[in-house]
Design a protein around this motif. Structure first.
Motif, PDB file in Angstrom:
ATOM      1  N   ARG A 148       0.772  -1.177   0.012  1.00  0.00           N
ATOM      2  CA  ARG A 148      -0.008  -0.107   0.165  1.00  0.00           C
ATOM      3  C   ARG A 148       0.919   1.167  -0.126  1.00  0.00           C
ATOM      4  NH1 ARG A 148      -2.181  -0.844   6.196  1.00  0.00           N
ATOM      5  NH2 ARG A 148      -0.145  -1.065   7.138  1.00  0.00           N
ATOM      6  N   GLY A 149       0.289   2.194  -0.240  1.00  0.00           N
ATOM      7  CA  GLY A 149       0.877   3.866  -0.051  1.00  0.00           C
ATOM      8  C   GLY A 149       2.122   4.261  -1.040  1.00  0.00           C
ATOM      9  N   ILE A 150       3.016   4.518  -0.360  1.00  0.00           N
ATOM     10  CA  ILE A 150       4.339   4.891  -0.838  1.00  0.00           C
ATOM     11  C   ILE A 150       5.124   3.442  -1.482  1.00  0.00           C
ATOM     12  CG2 ILE A 150       6.837   5.785  -0.786  1.00  0.00           C
ATOM     13  CD1 ILE A 150       5.533   7.682   1.291  1.00  0.00           C
TER      14      ILE A 150
ATOM     15  N   LYS B 212      -2.155  -8.809   3.156  1.00  0.00           N
ATOM     16  CA  LYS B 212      -2.058  -9.836   1.905  1.00  0.00           C
ATOM     17  C   LYS B 212      -2.911  -9.326   0.598  1.00  0.00           C
ATOM     18  CE  LYS B 212      -2.702 -14.631   0.522  1.00  0.00           C
ATOM     19  NZ  LYS B 212      -2.973 -16.080   0.960  1.00  0.00           N
ATOM     20  N   ASP B 213      -3.925  -8.855   0.896  1.00  0.00           N
ATOM     21  CA  ASP B 213      -4.901  -8.485  -0.034  1.00  0.00           C
ATOM     22  C   ASP B 213      -4.036  -7.335  -0.855  1.00  0.00           C
ATOM     23  OD1 ASP B 213      -6.899 -10.382   0.703  1.00  0.00           O
ATOM     24  OD2 ASP B 213      -8.202  -8.916   1.884  1.00  0.00           O
ATOM     25  N   GLY B 214      -3.573  -6.299   0.004  1.00  0.00           N
ATOM     26  CA  GLY B 214      -3.172  -5.000  -0.469  1.00  0.00           C
ATOM     27  C   GLY B 214      -1.664  -5.487  -1.279  1.00  0.00           C
ATOM     28  N   ALA B 215      -1.132  -6.530  -0.949  1.00  0.00           N
ATOM     29  CA  ALA B 215       0.127  -7.173  -1.792  1.00  0.00           C
ATOM     30  C   ALA B 215      -0.482  -7.698  -3.095  1.00  0.00           C
ATOM     31  CB  ALA B 215       0.784  -8.073  -0.940  1.00  0.00           C
ATOM     32  N   THR B 216      -1.399  -8.586  -2.937  1.00  0.00           N
ATOM     33  CA  THR B 216      -2.230  -9.310  -4.136  1.00  0.00           C
ATOM     34  C   THR B 216      -2.401  -8.031  -4.989  1.00  0.00           C
ATOM     35  OG1 THR B 216      -2.798 -11.221  -2.756  1.00  0.00           O
ATOM     36  CG2 THR B 216      -3.927 -10.798  -4.967  1.00  0.00           C
TER      37      THR B 216
ATOM     38  N   THR C 244      -1.878   9.233   0.961  1.00  0.00           N
ATOM     39  CA  THR C 244      -2.197   8.000   0.493  1.00  0.00           C
ATOM     40  C   THR C 244      -3.591   7.298   0.712  1.00  0.00           C
ATOM     41  OG1 THR C 244      -1.471   6.828   2.315  1.00  0.00           O
ATOM     42  CG2 THR C 244       0.231   7.484   0.950  1.00  0.00           C
ATOM     43  N   ALA C 245      -3.766   6.417   0.036  1.00  0.00           N
ATOM     44  CA  ALA C 245      -5.340   5.833   0.281  1.00  0.00           C
ATOM     45  C   ALA C 245      -5.446   5.300   1.806  1.00  0.00           C
ATOM     46  CB  ALA C 245      -5.475   4.700  -0.617  1.00  0.00           C
TER      47      ALA C 245
ATOM     48  N   ASN D 285      -3.715   6.960   4.704  1.00  0.00           N
ATOM     49  CA  ASN D 285      -3.899   8.149   5.510  1.00  0.00           C
ATOM     50  C   ASN D 285      -4.730   9.046   5.088  1.00  0.00           C
ATOM     51  OD1 ASN D 285      -2.641   9.579   3.570  1.00  0.00           O
ATOM     52  ND2 ASN D 285      -0.739   9.253   4.783  1.00  0.00           N
ATOM     53  N   GLY D 286      -5.412   8.885   3.963  1.00  0.00           N
ATOM     54  CA  GLY D 286      -6.236  10.062   3.366  1.00  0.00           C
ATOM     55  C   GLY D 286      -7.238  10.579   4.358  1.00  0.00           C
ATOM     56  N   ALA D 287      -7.971   9.791   5.380  1.00  0.00           N
ATOM     57  CA  ALA D 287      -8.992  10.325   6.326  1.00  0.00           C
ATOM     58  C   ALA D 287      -8.092  11.506   7.221  1.00  0.00           C
ATOM     59  CB  ALA D 287      -9.509   9.170   6.980  1.00  0.00           C
ATOM     60  N   VAL D 288      -6.784  11.351   7.433  1.00  0.00           N
ATOM     61  CA  VAL D 288      -6.230  12.276   8.300  1.00  0.00           C
ATOM     62  C   VAL D 288      -6.328  13.580   7.808  1.00  0.00           C
ATOM     63  CG1 VAL D 288      -4.046  12.875   9.407  1.00  0.00           C
ATOM     64  CG2 VAL D 288      -4.636  10.569   9.403  1.00  0.00           C
ATOM     65  N   PHE D 289      -6.092  13.674   6.579  1.00  0.00           N
ATOM     66  CA  PHE D 289      -5.927  14.887   5.951  1.00  0.00           C
ATOM     67  C   PHE D 289      -7.448  15.555   5.526  1.00  0.00           C
ATOM     68  CE2 PHE D 289      -2.079  12.865   4.448  1.00  0.00           C
ATOM     69  CZ  PHE D 289      -1.083  13.955   5.138  1.00  0.00           C
ATOM     70  N   GLU D 290      -8.494  14.882   5.974  1.00  0.00           N
ATOM     71  CA  GLU D 290      -9.760  15.509   5.731  1.00  0.00           C
ATOM     72  C   GLU D 290     -10.103  16.231   7.141  1.00  0.00           C
ATOM     73  OE1 GLU D 290     -11.562  15.277   3.110  1.00  0.00           O
ATOM     74  OE2 GLU D 290      -9.908  13.973   2.095  1.00  0.00           O
TER      75      GLU D 290
END
Length: 254
Positions: free
Chosen positions: A16-18, A41-45, A191-192, A194-199
């Motif tokens: 995920r992310g960077i 695992k889902d993110g890696a896939t 990123t997807a 941490n996006g909520a933080v920037f809201e």
């Protein structure tokens, strides 16, 4: 940007992310990418599948970092994936998040930060060296937290200061093999995950207002810098910390 066709890369924390963006960028330039993940695992896939749909080649390897035998577990998968080929590019991206300010961070949290952010990259590099070809690339993700005072990230900034020093020292040691060792220091990067933080009302605007390029960063902004350092074009750059923050907190903009 340089052609990486025929080269192999290991990117830690690439689910995920960077890290995900770095893996995708290296694969887009032709590298075969080993996508490391700890728990997602889902993110890696999803990362591997996206690279495949774009015409690239990648495979996922699981290893929880910061625990006993983490490096051995990681490289069992890495060596299986390499299938006898050398490793060309190592990107240490995986990291534990800031644990909090002095007085709040527990000993357990502090030790975990250093285990994941410092001990793991150090021993991953040690383990990778016999596999890494002469002329290879090592890039470790740091943070602008090392050049500014943020009391909520003291222990986190300490870990990133450690890997910056590690990178400079190893660059001097490994240069005789033509291996470059650098660090990349992102700033505020949306990123997807941490996006909520920037809201948080006003936060994104506040950060953009203290950034020379007047916006938040994105994963691709960092991935492009890493890909440059991994390329032949960066062959004469080593022992450096490359700020990839868009000029966060350089001074008053007025």
């Amino acid at each position: 940007m340089g052609d990486l066709t025929g080269r192999t890369a290991l990117v830690t924390g690439a689910s995920r992310g960077i890290g995900q963006a770095i893996a995708a960028r290296l694969a887009a330039q032709g590298a075969v990418v080993i996508v490391h993940f700890g728990t997602d695992k889902d993110g890696a896939t999803a990362t591997v599948d996206a690279i495949g749909r774009a015409g690239g080649t990648a495979l996922a390897v699981r290893a929880e970092l910061g625990v006993d035998d983490d490096v051995e577990t990681l490289f069992a998968g890495v060596e299986a994936g390499l299938a006898g080929r050398p490793l060309d590019i190592l990107v240490n991206n995986a990291a534990a998040a800031p644990a909090g300010p002095l007085g709040v961070t527990t000993r357990t949290e502090f030790d975990h930060l250093f285990a994941v952010n410092v001990r793991a990259p150090y021993f991953i590099i040690q383990r990778a060296l016999p596999l890494l070809r002469d002329g290879g690339r090592i890039v470790t993700i740091s943070s602008v937290a090392t050049r500014m005072a943020n009391p909520s990230q003291t222990s986190f900034a300490m870990t990133k200061g450690a890997v910056e020093t590690m990178s400079m020292t190893l660059a001097n040691q490994l240069g005789v093999r033509g291996i470059t060792v650098n660090a990349v220091a992102p700033g505020a990067t949306r990123t997807a995950t941490n996006g909520a933080v920037f809201e948080t009302p006003g936060l994104a605007e506040l950060i953009a207002g203290t950034t020379a390029l007047d916006r938040l960063g994105g994963p691709d902004d960092v991935a492009d810098v890493v890909a440059f350092l991994a390329s032949d074009a960066a062959r004469w750059i080593t022992g450096q910390v490359i700020d990839a923050s868009g000029g966060l907190f350089l001074g008053p903009r007025a």
